[in-house]
Design a protein around this motif. Structure first.
Motif: not given
Length: 289
Positions: A51-79
């Motif tokens: 999950l990150a922010s985005y610099d629209s001028i430079a066209g790059v991701l900024t402030d990048v953060n890992n969502i989960s350090e361990s596996s977390y499965l997101l199944f279809p049509q789930e939140y």
């Protein structure tokens, strides 16, 4: 009687995982949150996504953060709801899905007034989804936008379409973490946008038909509503809703009590449902029970 789901995760393509709700201006001691939705037929491991922010001028991701350090499965049509304090979000908002929360170690710094939210592969090879927000995207008749989330209206419309986002409805507490958005619509209009059930109700607290449900479903977001109940002689007996921001669908209830805190007599009642928006579109619906 326990069960567990398992699957082999796949690498997501663009728009497989969607940004579905964003809270950038939390209330009091609350925290920012971002809700993701799996709009694909693939099972995706959030360990591979950032999950990150985005610099629209430079066209790059900024402030990048890992969502989960361990596996977390997101199944279809789930939140899944991302924040740095799951307990605080559950304290401040109702959720129908309390187990689909991921507490991140750190979170991008999303400004209250404007920003860009992005989700991408950890490798940086693909930005899966990206949306930009400004405070002007909130419903302008709200007294305060503190604690009000931005909700995506339709999964299949572009994330960068500002008209595909709307303030969460007042009726759900201005946020719907980890479950379907109050402003969601599939874009299919209904023949009867307002209905009541049951047609005959008996508020005698016997557990059967004690409450009249007023159901609505509209094909657009942004309506305010007034609901007034009249007796058969045309006299108002209950001002049920006054200038409330609606979701695209929902239900209000009447327990048969009048504004004078008395039980309404047996008889026929007229439910007058009025909606209006900022473009001066006004619609009226009359139902009886």
């Amino acid at each position: 009687n326990s069960s567990v789901r398992f699957a082999i995760p796949e690498i997501p393509s663009a728009s497989d995982i969607l940004i579905n709700e964003v809270l950038s201006n939390p209330k009091d001691d609350g925290v920012d949150y971002v809700e993701l939705y799996n709009n694909s037929s693939r099972v995706v491991d959030l360990k591979q996504i950032v999950l990150a922010s985005y610099d629209s001028i430079a066209g790059v991701l900024t402030d990048v953060n890992n969502i989960s350090e361990s596996s977390y499965l997101l199944f279809p049509q789930e939140y899944v709801l991302l924040s740095t304090n799951s307990a605080k979000v559950k304290e401040q908002y109702y959720t129908a899905n309390p187990y689909s929360f991921v507490q991140m170690q750190s979170f991008p710094s999303f400004n209250n007034d404007e920003g860009i939210v992005a989700v991408a592969l950890k490798t940086g090879a693909l930005i899966i989804d990206k949306m930009s927000y400004t405070s002007n995207m909130h419903y302008p008749l709200l007294n305060s936008t503190e604690g009000v989330s931005f909700e995506r209206i339709n999964y299949n419309r572009p994330s960068d379409d500002k008209t595909n986002w709307h303030s969460a409805a007042e009726s759900v507490g201005f946020g719907t973490p980890a479950y379907r958005n109050s402003q969601f619509t599939d874009g299919i209009p209904t023949d009867d946008p307002v209905s009541v059930s049951p047609n005959i109700f008996s508020p005698d607290n016997d557990g059967k038909d004690d409450v009249l449900s007023l159901n609505y479903h509209f094909d657009a977001a942004g309506y305010m509503a007034n609901i007034t109940i009249y007796n058969s002689g045309g006299a108002p007996v209950r001002r049920l809703i006054s200038n409330e921001l609606l979701g695209t669908s929902g239900t209000f209830s009447w327990d048969g009590i009048t504004d004078d805190n008395q039980k309404a007599p047996i008889g026929i009642y007229i439910i007058y449902f009025e909606i209006f928006d900022l473009k001066c579109n006004v619609k009226h619906y009359k139902k009886t029970a």
